[in-house]
Design a protein around this motif. Structure first.
Motif, PDB file in Angstrom:
ATOM      1  N   GLU A 113       0.641  -1.033   0.032  1.00 55.21           N
ATOM      2  CA  GLU A 113       0.009  -0.009  -0.118  1.00 55.21           C
ATOM      3  C   GLU A 113       0.682   1.341   0.085  1.00 55.21           C
ATOM      4  O   GLU A 113       0.313   2.187  -0.533  1.00 55.21           O
TER       5      GLU A 113
ATOM      6  N   LYS B 238       2.070   2.045  -3.572  1.00 60.15           N
ATOM      7  CA  LYS B 238       1.218   2.488  -4.308  1.00 60.15           C
ATOM      8  C   LYS B 238       0.437   3.788  -4.088  1.00 60.15           C
ATOM      9  O   LYS B 238      -0.057   4.655  -4.734  1.00 60.15           O
TER      10      LYS B 238
ATOM     11  N   TRP C 189      -3.062  -4.202  -4.976  1.00 60.82           N
ATOM     12  CA  TRP C 189      -2.258  -3.190  -4.202  1.00 60.82           C
ATOM     13  C   TRP C 189      -2.129  -3.499  -2.860  1.00 60.82           C
ATOM     14  O   TRP C 189      -1.447  -2.770  -2.272  1.00 60.82           O
ATOM     15  N   THR C 190      -2.795  -4.520  -2.230  1.00 58.03           N
ATOM     16  CA  THR C 190      -3.092  -4.591  -0.949  1.00 58.03           C
ATOM     17  C   THR C 190      -2.096  -5.706  -0.222  1.00 58.03           C
ATOM     18  O   THR C 190      -1.906  -6.770  -1.044  1.00 58.03           O
TER      19      THR C 190
END
Length: 323
Positions: free
Chosen positions: A203, A206, A254-255
Protein backbone atom coordinates in the motif's frame (compact mmCIF):
# COMPACT_ATOMS: atom_id res chain seq x y z
CA UNK A 1 -3.51 1.09 36.22
CA UNK A 2 -2.54 -0.83 33.11
CA UNK A 3 1.15 0.05 32.79
CA UNK A 4 1.71 -0.37 36.53
CA UNK A 5 0.83 -4.04 36.14
CA UNK A 6 4.43 -4.59 35.04
CA UNK A 7 5.73 -3.59 38.49
CA UNK A 8 4.25 -6.81 39.85
CA UNK A 9 6.63 -8.89 37.74
CA UNK A 10 10.35 -8.91 36.95
CA UNK A 11 10.79 -5.66 35.04
CA UNK A 12 14.53 -5.04 34.68
CA UNK A 13 15.43 -3.18 31.49
CA UNK A 14 17.57 -6.02 30.19
CA UNK A 15 14.65 -8.42 30.42
CA UNK A 16 12.60 -6.26 28.04
CA UNK A 17 15.53 -5.96 25.64
CA UNK A 18 16.18 -9.71 25.71
CA UNK A 19 12.46 -10.43 25.50
CA UNK A 20 12.02 -8.22 22.45
CA UNK A 21 14.91 -9.98 20.69
CA UNK A 22 13.42 -13.40 21.51
CA UNK A 23 9.98 -12.36 20.24
CA UNK A 24 11.35 -11.03 16.94
CA UNK A 25 13.50 -14.14 16.53
CA UNK A 26 10.46 -16.38 17.10
CA UNK A 27 8.43 -14.50 14.50
CA UNK A 28 11.28 -14.80 11.98
CA UNK A 29 11.42 -18.55 12.55
CA UNK A 30 7.76 -18.52 11.58
CA UNK A 31 8.67 -17.26 8.08
CA UNK A 32 10.70 -20.40 7.28
CA UNK A 33 7.68 -22.46 6.07
CA UNK A 34 6.68 -19.71 3.62
CA UNK A 35 10.20 -19.30 2.26
CA UNK A 36 10.61 -23.07 1.99
CA UNK A 37 7.29 -23.47 0.16
CA UNK A 38 8.15 -20.74 -2.35
CA UNK A 39 11.59 -22.22 -3.06
CA UNK A 40 10.17 -25.73 -3.42
CA UNK A 41 7.45 -24.53 -5.80
CA UNK A 42 9.98 -22.68 -7.97
CA UNK A 43 12.38 -25.62 -8.07
CA UNK A 44 9.55 -27.99 -8.99
CA UNK A 45 8.61 -25.70 -11.88
CA UNK A 46 12.14 -25.83 -13.28
CA UNK A 47 13.21 -22.32 -12.24
CA UNK A 48 16.56 -21.80 -10.59
CA UNK A 49 16.97 -20.59 -7.03
CA UNK A 50 19.03 -17.66 -8.30
CA UNK A 51 15.92 -16.32 -10.03
CA UNK A 52 14.22 -15.83 -6.67
CA UNK A 53 16.72 -13.15 -5.68
CA UNK A 54 15.58 -11.03 -8.62
CA UNK A 55 11.86 -11.18 -7.79
CA UNK A 56 10.08 -8.50 -5.82
CA UNK A 57 7.94 -9.25 -2.77
CA UNK A 58 4.62 -9.21 -4.64
CA UNK A 59 5.89 -11.68 -7.23
CA UNK A 60 7.29 -14.00 -4.57
CA UNK A 61 3.98 -14.05 -2.73
CA UNK A 62 2.08 -14.77 -5.95
CA UNK A 63 3.98 -17.98 -6.63
CA UNK A 64 1.75 -19.99 -4.26
CA UNK A 65 -2.02 -20.27 -4.09
CA UNK A 66 -3.42 -17.18 -2.36
CA UNK A 67 -5.02 -19.14 0.49
CA UNK A 68 -1.81 -21.06 1.16
CA UNK A 69 0.20 -17.84 0.97
CA UNK A 70 -2.12 -16.18 3.48
CA UNK A 71 -1.87 -19.10 5.89
CA UNK A 72 1.92 -19.23 5.73
CA UNK A 73 2.21 -15.45 6.07
CA UNK A 74 0.05 -15.48 9.19
CA UNK A 75 1.87 -18.48 10.65
CA UNK A 76 4.87 -16.30 11.53
CA UNK A 77 2.62 -14.10 13.69
CA UNK A 78 1.18 -17.14 15.46
CA UNK A 79 4.67 -18.36 16.33
CA UNK A 80 5.61 -14.84 17.39
CA UNK A 81 2.60 -14.83 19.73
CA UNK A 82 3.90 -18.02 21.31
CA UNK A 83 7.21 -16.21 21.75
CA UNK A 84 5.46 -13.39 23.61
CA UNK A 85 3.73 -15.87 25.90
CA UNK A 86 7.04 -17.62 26.63
CA UNK A 87 8.83 -14.34 27.37
CA UNK A 88 6.07 -12.97 29.59
CA UNK A 89 5.56 -16.13 31.61
CA UNK A 90 9.14 -17.32 32.02
CA UNK A 91 11.40 -14.28 31.57
CA UNK A 92 9.21 -11.80 33.45
CA UNK A 93 7.24 -14.22 35.62
CA UNK A 94 4.07 -12.29 34.72
CA UNK A 95 0.60 -13.83 34.40
CA UNK A 96 -0.56 -13.37 30.81
CA UNK A 97 -3.81 -11.82 32.08
CA UNK A 98 -1.82 -8.93 33.59
CA UNK A 99 -0.40 -8.17 30.15
CA UNK A 100 -3.96 -8.16 28.83
CA UNK A 101 -5.97 -6.18 31.36
CA UNK A 102 -6.21 -4.71 34.84
CA UNK A 103 -9.52 -6.51 35.36
CA UNK A 104 -9.73 -9.74 37.32
CA UNK A 105 -10.34 -11.62 34.10
CA UNK A 106 -10.29 -10.81 30.41
CA UNK A 107 -13.47 -8.98 29.43
CA UNK A 108 -14.67 -10.80 26.31
CA UNK A 109 -17.60 -8.42 26.06
CA UNK A 110 -15.14 -5.61 25.35
CA UNK A 111 -13.34 -7.73 22.75
CA UNK A 112 -16.59 -8.45 20.93
CA UNK A 113 -17.68 -4.81 21.16
CA UNK A 114 -14.43 -3.59 19.56
CA UNK A 115 -14.72 -6.29 16.92
CA UNK A 116 -18.36 -5.54 16.17
CA UNK A 117 -17.88 -1.78 16.02
CA UNK A 118 -15.33 -1.82 13.21
CA UNK A 119 -16.85 -4.86 11.46
CA UNK A 120 -20.29 -3.26 11.19
CA UNK A 121 -19.00 0.16 10.15
CA UNK A 122 -16.62 -1.29 7.55
CA UNK A 123 -19.28 -3.56 6.09
CA UNK A 124 -21.87 -0.78 5.87
CA UNK A 125 -19.45 1.68 4.27
CA UNK A 126 -18.28 -0.94 1.78
CA UNK A 127 -21.84 -1.88 0.78
CA UNK A 128 -22.78 1.79 0.38
CA UNK A 129 -19.68 2.42 -1.76
CA UNK A 130 -20.35 -0.70 -3.83
CA UNK A 131 -23.85 0.43 -4.76
CA UNK A 132 -22.73 4.04 -5.24
CA UNK A 133 -19.75 3.15 -7.42
CA UNK A 134 -20.35 -0.34 -8.86
CA UNK A 135 -17.78 0.26 -11.58
CA UNK A 136 -15.06 0.29 -8.90
CA UNK A 137 -15.69 -3.32 -7.90
CA UNK A 138 -15.66 -6.80 -9.38
CA UNK A 139 -17.58 -9.60 -7.70
CA UNK A 140 -15.15 -12.52 -7.50
CA UNK A 141 -17.02 -14.76 -5.06
CA UNK A 142 -16.13 -18.43 -5.52
CA UNK A 143 -17.66 -20.70 -2.89
CA UNK A 144 -14.94 -23.29 -2.27
CA UNK A 145 -11.92 -20.93 -2.22
CA UNK A 146 -13.94 -18.50 -0.09
CA UNK A 147 -14.81 -21.18 2.48
CA UNK A 148 -11.13 -22.15 2.70
CA UNK A 149 -10.24 -18.46 3.06
CA UNK A 150 -12.85 -18.00 5.79
CA UNK A 151 -11.51 -20.95 7.81
CA UNK A 152 -7.93 -19.70 7.53
CA UNK A 153 -8.87 -16.09 8.27
CA UNK A 154 -11.12 -16.79 11.25
CA UNK A 155 -8.41 -18.90 12.91
CA UNK A 156 -5.22 -17.13 11.88
CA UNK A 157 -6.01 -13.43 11.58
CA UNK A 158 -6.92 -13.02 15.27
CA UNK A 159 -3.54 -14.61 16.05
CA UNK A 160 -1.82 -12.13 13.74
CA UNK A 161 -3.56 -9.10 15.22
CA UNK A 162 -3.13 -10.41 18.77
CA UNK A 163 0.61 -10.72 18.18
CA UNK A 164 0.79 -7.08 17.13
CA UNK A 165 -1.39 -5.91 20.01
CA UNK A 166 0.42 -7.93 22.68
CA UNK A 167 3.77 -6.74 21.34
CA UNK A 168 3.00 -3.03 20.96
CA UNK A 169 0.04 -2.17 23.20
CA UNK A 170 1.03 -4.81 25.73
CA UNK A 171 4.67 -5.80 26.14
CA UNK A 172 6.35 -2.64 24.86
CA UNK A 173 3.71 -0.30 26.31
CA UNK A 174 4.24 -1.71 29.79
CA UNK A 175 7.99 -2.14 29.43
CA UNK A 176 8.71 1.38 28.17
CA UNK A 177 6.21 2.80 30.66
CA UNK A 178 7.84 1.33 33.78
CA UNK A 179 11.28 2.35 32.53
CA UNK A 180 10.34 5.89 31.45
CA UNK A 181 7.98 6.40 34.44
CA UNK A 182 5.39 8.14 32.24
CA UNK A 183 2.59 7.31 29.82
CA UNK A 184 3.17 9.64 26.89
CA UNK A 185 6.53 8.18 25.84
CA UNK A 186 5.33 4.57 25.47
CA UNK A 187 2.22 5.82 23.67
CA UNK A 188 4.29 7.78 21.16
CA UNK A 189 7.04 5.20 20.66
CA UNK A 190 4.78 2.18 20.26
CA UNK A 191 2.49 4.06 17.87
CA UNK A 192 5.29 5.35 15.66
CA UNK A 193 7.13 2.01 15.55
CA UNK A 194 3.87 0.17 14.88
CA UNK A 195 3.20 2.44 11.92
CA UNK A 196 6.78 2.33 10.67
CA UNK A 197 6.76 -1.46 10.50
CA UNK A 198 4.05 -1.20 7.81
CA UNK A 199 6.38 0.72 5.51
CA UNK A 200 7.12 -2.47 3.54
CA UNK A 201 3.42 -3.01 2.77
CA UNK A 202 2.53 -2.69 -0.94
CA UNK A 203 0.00 0.00 0.00
CA UNK A 204 2.88 2.36 0.72
CA UNK A 205 4.33 1.89 -2.77
CA UNK A 206 0.92 2.45 -4.32
CA UNK A 207 -0.36 5.34 -2.20
CA UNK A 208 2.89 7.01 -1.24
CA UNK A 209 4.26 8.08 2.15
CA UNK A 210 1.02 9.86 3.09
CA UNK A 211 -0.46 6.47 3.97
CA UNK A 212 1.96 6.31 6.90
CA UNK A 213 -0.24 8.92 8.58
CA UNK A 214 -2.97 6.28 8.61
CA UNK A 215 -0.74 3.53 10.02
CA UNK A 216 0.82 5.70 12.72
CA UNK A 217 -2.56 7.27 13.48
CA UNK A 218 -4.03 3.80 13.91
CA UNK A 219 -1.23 3.02 16.35
CA UNK A 220 -2.12 6.10 18.40
CA UNK A 221 -5.81 5.18 18.26
CA UNK A 222 -5.19 1.66 19.59
CA UNK A 223 -2.75 2.96 22.21
CA UNK A 224 -5.18 5.60 23.49
CA UNK A 225 -7.90 2.97 23.61
CA UNK A 226 -5.68 0.68 25.71
CA UNK A 227 -4.55 3.34 28.19
CA UNK A 228 -7.99 4.85 28.66
CA UNK A 229 -9.71 1.49 29.14
CA UNK A 230 -6.95 0.07 31.38
CA UNK A 231 -6.65 -3.01 29.20
CA UNK A 232 -6.16 -4.34 25.69
CA UNK A 233 -9.55 -5.98 25.15
CA UNK A 234 -11.04 -3.25 22.95
CA UNK A 235 -7.85 -2.99 20.89
CA UNK A 236 -7.67 -6.77 20.46
CA UNK A 237 -11.23 -6.92 19.18
CA UNK A 238 -10.97 -3.83 16.98
CA UNK A 239 -7.75 -4.90 15.27
CA UNK A 240 -9.04 -8.43 14.64
CA UNK A 241 -12.33 -7.13 13.26
CA UNK A 242 -10.61 -4.67 10.94
CA UNK A 243 -8.24 -7.21 9.40
CA UNK A 244 -10.73 -10.07 9.24
CA UNK A 245 -13.40 -8.06 7.42
CA UNK A 246 -10.76 -6.64 5.10
CA UNK A 247 -9.60 -10.14 4.17
CA UNK A 248 -13.08 -11.57 3.62
CA UNK A 249 -14.91 -8.63 2.06
CA UNK A 250 -12.63 -6.69 -0.30
CA UNK A 251 -9.21 -7.24 -1.81
CA UNK A 252 -7.14 -5.37 -4.37
CA UNK A 253 -4.01 -6.05 -6.37
CA UNK A 254 -2.08 -3.45 -4.36
CA UNK A 255 -2.97 -4.59 -0.81
CA UNK A 256 -0.98 -6.81 1.53
CA UNK A 257 -3.88 -9.28 1.76
CA UNK A 258 -4.61 -10.58 -1.76
CA UNK A 259 -7.40 -12.99 -0.95
CA UNK A 260 -10.33 -14.87 -2.45
CA UNK A 261 -12.64 -12.26 -0.97
CA UNK A 262 -16.17 -11.47 -2.08
CA UNK A 263 -15.23 -8.25 -3.88
CA UNK A 264 -12.16 -6.94 -5.66
CA UNK A 265 -11.53 -3.22 -5.73
CA UNK A 266 -10.38 -2.27 -9.22
CA UNK A 267 -10.56 1.51 -8.79
CA UNK A 268 -7.48 3.69 -8.73
CA UNK A 269 -6.92 4.30 -5.02
CA UNK A 270 -7.16 7.81 -3.65
CA UNK A 271 -3.99 9.44 -2.39
CA UNK A 272 -5.63 12.48 -0.80
CA UNK A 273 -7.83 13.27 2.16
CA UNK A 274 -9.47 9.82 2.08
CA UNK A 275 -6.28 8.36 3.55
CA UNK A 276 -6.32 10.55 6.66
CA UNK A 277 -10.12 10.63 7.00
CA UNK A 278 -10.24 7.72 9.48
CA UNK A 279 -7.53 9.27 11.66
CA UNK A 280 -9.06 12.75 11.79
CA UNK A 281 -12.78 11.93 11.89
CA UNK A 282 -13.72 8.26 12.24
CA UNK A 283 -11.26 7.30 14.98
CA UNK A 284 -12.22 10.23 17.25
CA UNK A 285 -15.89 9.23 16.84
CA UNK A 286 -15.03 5.65 17.82
CA UNK A 287 -13.16 6.91 20.89
CA UNK A 288 -16.14 9.03 21.93
CA UNK A 289 -18.46 6.03 21.56
CA UNK A 290 -16.18 3.88 23.71
CA UNK A 291 -15.68 6.67 26.26
CA UNK A 292 -19.41 7.03 26.66
CA UNK A 293 -20.04 3.30 26.89
CA UNK A 294 -17.24 2.58 29.36
CA UNK A 295 -17.32 5.92 31.22
CA UNK A 296 -13.71 6.92 30.65
CA UNK A 297 -12.44 9.77 32.81
CA UNK A 298 -9.16 11.57 33.54
CA UNK A 299 -7.90 11.64 29.95
CA UNK A 300 -4.93 13.83 30.86
CA UNK A 301 -3.79 11.60 33.68
CA UNK A 302 -4.18 8.33 31.81
CA UNK A 303 -2.45 9.55 28.65
CA UNK A 304 0.19 11.92 30.02
CA UNK A 305 0.46 11.18 33.74
CA UNK A 306 3.36 9.67 35.65
CA UNK A 307 3.87 5.95 36.12
CA UNK A 308 4.70 5.24 39.73
CA UNK A 309 5.49 1.95 41.36
CA UNK A 310 2.69 1.01 43.78
CA UNK A 311 3.60 0.92 47.44
CA UNK A 312 4.32 -2.58 48.59
CA UNK A 313 1.89 -4.05 51.09
CA UNK A 314 2.85 -3.20 54.66
CA UNK A 315 3.33 -6.00 57.10
CA UNK A 316 0.26 -6.79 59.17
CA UNK A 317 0.02 -4.63 62.29
CA UNK A 318 -2.17 -5.71 65.17
CA UNK A 319 -4.95 -3.30 66.04
CA UNK A 320 -3.94 -1.33 69.09
CA UNK A 321 -0.23 -1.90 68.62
CA UNK A 322 1.89 1.22 69.34
CA UNK A 323 -1.16 3.13 70.53
Amino acid sequence: MYIEQAFKCLHDWWRYLAGFVIIIFASQIGTIPLITAVIFKELSSGAGVENLANLDQDTLLSILDSNLTLFLMLLSFAIGLLGIYFVVRFLHNQPFRELTTTRRKTDWGRIFFGFGLIAIVTTVLTVVDYYSNPEDYVVQFNLVPFIILAIIAIIMIPLQTSFEEYLFRGYLMQGIGVLAKNRWLPLILTSVVFGALHVANPEVDKLGPLVMVFYIGTGFFLGIMTLMDEGMELALGFHAGNNLIAALLVTADWTVFKTNSILKDVAEPSTGFDIVLPVLIIYPIFLLIMARRYKWTDWKGKLFGKVEEPLKDMDHIEIGENL
